[in-house]
Scaffold this motif. Sequence first.
Motif, PDB file in Angstrom:
ATOM      1  N   GLN A   1       8.090 -11.519  10.333  1.00  0.00           N
ATOM      2  CA  GLN A   1       8.622 -10.568   9.348  1.00  0.00           C
ATOM      3  C   GLN A   1       8.383 -10.987   7.905  1.00  0.00           C
ATOM      4  O   GLN A   1       8.115 -10.142   7.050  1.00  0.00           O
ATOM      5  CB  GLN A   1      10.106 -10.279   9.610  1.00  0.00           C
ATOM      6  N   LEU A   2       8.434 -12.284   7.590  1.00  0.00           N
ATOM      7  CA  LEU A   2       8.234 -12.696   6.203  1.00  0.00           C
ATOM      8  C   LEU A   2       6.785 -12.510   5.762  1.00  0.00           C
ATOM      9  O   LEU A   2       6.520 -12.295   4.576  1.00  0.00           O
ATOM     10  CB  LEU A   2       8.677 -14.145   6.005  1.00  0.00           C
ATOM     11  N   ASP A   3       5.847 -12.572   6.708  1.00  0.00           N
ATOM     12  CA  ASP A   3       4.456 -12.232   6.386  1.00  0.00           C
ATOM     13  C   ASP A   3       4.373 -10.832   5.801  1.00  0.00           C
ATOM     14  O   ASP A   3       3.534 -10.555   4.938  1.00  0.00           O
ATOM     15  CB  ASP A   3       3.584 -12.246   7.650  1.00  0.00           C
ATOM     16  N   LEU A   4       5.221  -9.951   6.314  1.00  0.00           N
ATOM     17  CA  LEU A   4       5.233  -8.551   5.896  1.00  0.00           C
ATOM     18  C   LEU A   4       6.204  -8.292   4.751  1.00  0.00           C
ATOM     19  O   LEU A   4       5.850  -7.688   3.745  1.00  0.00           O
ATOM     20  CB  LEU A   4       5.578  -7.673   7.098  1.00  0.00           C
ATOM     21  N   THR A   5       7.444  -8.779   4.896  1.00  0.00           N
ATOM     22  CA  THR A   5       8.471  -8.431   3.909  1.00  0.00           C
ATOM     23  C   THR A   5       8.279  -9.142   2.576  1.00  0.00           C
ATOM     24  O   THR A   5       8.713  -8.640   1.536  1.00  0.00           O
ATOM     25  CB  THR A   5       9.884  -8.719   4.457  1.00  0.00           C
ATOM     26  N   GLY A   6       7.613 -10.319   2.582  1.00  0.00           N
ATOM     27  CA  GLY A   6       7.335 -10.987   1.308  1.00  0.00           C
ATOM     28  C   GLY A   6       6.466 -10.140   0.404  1.00  0.00           C
ATOM     29  O   GLY A   6       6.883  -9.756  -0.699  1.00  0.00           O
ATOM     30  N   PRO A   7       5.244  -9.796   0.840  1.00  0.00           N
ATOM     31  CA  PRO A   7       4.418  -8.936  -0.009  1.00  0.00           C
ATOM     32  C   PRO A   7       4.979  -7.537  -0.181  1.00  0.00           C
ATOM     33  O   PRO A   7       4.801  -6.934  -1.241  1.00  0.00           O
ATOM     34  CB  PRO A   7       3.060  -8.918   0.711  1.00  0.00           C
ATOM     35  N   TYR A   8       5.680  -7.031   0.843  1.00  0.00           N
ATOM     36  CA  TYR A   8       6.285  -5.704   0.707  1.00  0.00           C
ATOM     37  C   TYR A   8       7.230  -5.674  -0.496  1.00  0.00           C
ATOM     38  O   TYR A   8       7.197  -4.739  -1.305  1.00  0.00           O
ATOM     39  CB  TYR A   8       7.046  -5.328   1.975  1.00  0.00           C
ATOM     40  N   GLU A   9       8.076  -6.681  -0.605  1.00  0.00           N
ATOM     41  CA  GLU A   9       9.032  -6.732  -1.715  1.00  0.00           C
ATOM     42  C   GLU A   9       8.321  -6.761  -3.055  1.00  0.00           C
ATOM     43  O   GLU A   9       8.741  -6.091  -4.015  1.00  0.00           O
ATOM     44  CB  GLU A   9       9.935  -7.958  -1.568  1.00  0.00           C
ATOM     45  N   VAL A  10       7.234  -7.509  -3.131  1.00  0.00           N
ATOM     46  CA  VAL A  10       6.457  -7.582  -4.370  1.00  0.00           C
ATOM     47  C   VAL A  10       5.843  -6.222  -4.699  1.00  0.00           C
ATOM     48  O   VAL A  10       6.003  -5.693  -5.805  1.00  0.00           O
ATOM     49  CB  VAL A  10       5.358  -8.657  -4.258  1.00  0.00           C
ATOM     50  N   PHE A  11       5.149  -5.635  -3.730  1.00  0.00           N
ATOM     51  CA  PHE A  11       4.466  -4.365  -3.971  1.00  0.00           C
ATOM     52  C   PHE A  11       5.464  -3.253  -4.304  1.00  0.00           C
ATOM     53  O   PHE A  11       5.254  -2.465  -5.228  1.00  0.00           O
ATOM     54  CB  PHE A  11       3.651  -3.958  -2.743  1.00  0.00           C
ATOM     55  N   ALA A  12       6.543  -3.176  -3.530  1.00  0.00           N
ATOM     56  CA  ALA A  12       7.500  -2.087  -3.698  1.00  0.00           C
ATOM     57  C   ALA A  12       8.304  -2.205  -4.985  1.00  0.00           C
ATOM     58  O   ALA A  12       8.956  -1.240  -5.401  1.00  0.00           O
ATOM     59  CB  ALA A  12       8.447  -2.033  -2.496  1.00  0.00           C
ATOM     60  N   SER A  13       8.266  -3.375  -5.627  1.00  0.00           N
ATOM     61  CA  SER A  13       8.991  -3.581  -6.882  1.00  0.00           C
ATOM     62  C   SER A  13       8.200  -3.127  -8.102  1.00  0.00           C
ATOM     63  O   SER A  13       8.723  -3.143  -9.217  1.00  0.00           O
ATOM     64  CB  SER A  13       9.350  -5.068  -7.045  1.00  0.00           C
ATOM     65  N   ALA A  14       6.957  -2.726  -7.899  1.00  0.00           N
ATOM     66  CA  ALA A  14       6.102  -2.325  -9.017  1.00  0.00           C
ATOM     67  C   ALA A  14       6.082  -0.809  -9.161  1.00  0.00           C
ATOM     68  O   ALA A  14       6.069  -0.076  -8.161  1.00  0.00           O
ATOM     69  CB  ALA A  14       4.685  -2.837  -8.806  1.00  0.00           C
ATOM     70  N   PRO A  15       6.095  -0.305 -10.368  1.00  0.00           N
ATOM     71  CA  PRO A  15       6.020   1.141 -10.573  1.00  0.00           C
ATOM     72  C   PRO A  15       4.663   1.691 -10.158  1.00  0.00           C
ATOM     73  O   PRO A  15       3.639   1.024 -10.291  1.00  0.00           O
ATOM     74  CB  PRO A  15       6.245   1.295 -12.081  1.00  0.00           C
ATOM     75  N   GLY A  16       4.688   2.908  -9.636  1.00  0.00           N
ATOM     76  CA  GLY A  16       3.435   3.573  -9.294  1.00  0.00           C
ATOM     77  C   GLY A  16       2.773   3.078  -8.029  1.00  0.00           C
ATOM     78  O   GLY A  16       1.600   3.368  -7.785  1.00  0.00           O
ATOM     79  N   VAL A  17       3.511   2.327  -7.215  1.00  0.00           N
ATOM     80  CA  VAL A  17       2.974   1.797  -5.964  1.00  0.00           C
ATOM     81  C   VAL A  17       3.788   2.340  -4.794  1.00  0.00           C
ATOM     82  O   VAL A  17       5.011   2.254  -4.792  1.00  0.00           O
ATOM     83  CB  VAL A  17       2.997   0.253  -5.949  1.00  0.00           C
ATOM     84  N   THR A  18       3.104   2.897  -3.805  1.00  0.00           N
ATOM     85  CA  THR A  18       3.743   3.358  -2.574  1.00  0.00           C
ATOM     86  C   THR A  18       3.295   2.462  -1.432  1.00  0.00           C
ATOM     87  O   THR A  18       2.098   2.200  -1.274  1.00  0.00           O
ATOM     88  CB  THR A  18       3.355   4.807  -2.257  1.00  0.00           C
ATOM     89  N   VAL A  19       4.272   1.977  -0.652  1.00  0.00           N
ATOM     90  CA  VAL A  19       3.970   1.056   0.440  1.00  0.00           C
ATOM     91  C   VAL A  19       4.328   1.724   1.769  1.00  0.00           C
ATOM     92  O   VAL A  19       5.436   2.228   1.944  1.00  0.00           O
ATOM     93  CB  VAL A  19       4.742  -0.265   0.295  1.00  0.00           C
ATOM     94  N   HIS A  20       3.380   1.717   2.693  1.00  0.00           N
ATOM     95  CA  HIS A  20       3.582   2.285   4.021  1.00  0.00           C
ATOM     96  C   HIS A  20       3.617   1.169   5.056  1.00  0.00           C
ATOM     97  O   HIS A  20       2.864   0.197   4.965  1.00  0.00           O
ATOM     98  CB  HIS A  20       2.433   3.235   4.384  1.00  0.00           C
ATOM     99  N   LEU A  21       4.490   1.324   6.060  1.00  0.00           N
ATOM    100  CA  LEU A  21       4.493   0.446   7.230  1.00  0.00           C
ATOM    101  C   LEU A  21       3.875   1.244   8.366  1.00  0.00           C
ATOM    102  O   LEU A  21       4.433   2.259   8.796  1.00  0.00           O
ATOM    103  CB  LEU A  21       5.915   0.008   7.584  1.00  0.00           C
ATOM    104  N   ILE A  22       2.743   0.787   8.855  1.00  0.00           N
ATOM    105  CA  ILE A  22       1.901   1.623   9.716  1.00  0.00           C
ATOM    106  C   ILE A  22       1.842   1.071  11.135  1.00  0.00           C
ATOM    107  O   ILE A  22       1.621  -0.125  11.345  1.00  0.00           O
ATOM    108  CB  ILE A  22       0.476   1.704   9.130  1.00  0.00           C
TER     109      ILE A  22
END
Length: 222
Positions: A15-36
Amino acid sequence: MTISIGLLVFPNVQQLDLTGPYEVFASAPGVTVHLIWKDLAPIRSATGLMLAPTMLLADCPQLDVICVPGGAGVNALLTDAVVLDFLRHQAAEARFVTSVCTGSLVLGMAGLLEGRRASSHWNAVDLLPRLGAIPTEGRVVRDGNVITAGGVTSGIDFGLTVLAELVGEDVARRVQLSLEYAPEPPFDSGTPDRAPAELVAQARAGMAASRAERERLLPPVS
């Protein structure tokens, strides 16, 4: 314009492989993150955390960034034709093709690391030559539009690196500050060259079964 990032989520993902970068990406404006994934049913990670896919593989539009995290569940993906075809399709037009930890093995099985420098978890980086890759130790390794990260926690460094490329270093630095990402680990045992030999041996033993299965599934040494 919205930047679209897709993280593959699958049974027994780390999970940290995924949630680490997810938190970074999702914290930036203009970025949409999908879990596929293949369906939208909740998925249990390798350590028991439940995760919810947000988009089907079959419905996924072209992404700016495709990312494959690692974990025990990677083994099943190494021979999953649906997943490997999806990655090849996305990689053809994606701005960045990426992975965290042993996710790089999946990119390699999809034929996306041929002749590329790439990283992985320390217990898997030596397997990369079987996939045509050039094993390169490092928290984040870039070769053209392919960006791979080392083990687990390096996903945060990876996320900030990719974010800086997408939206600029100033935004990435603000995200780093907002997350208070200033690691000071209590022990200096985070890599095999720093940890005591007995701890390395214990860690390898704990991962031996999964490692053996990966060796069986990967192409033989040429």
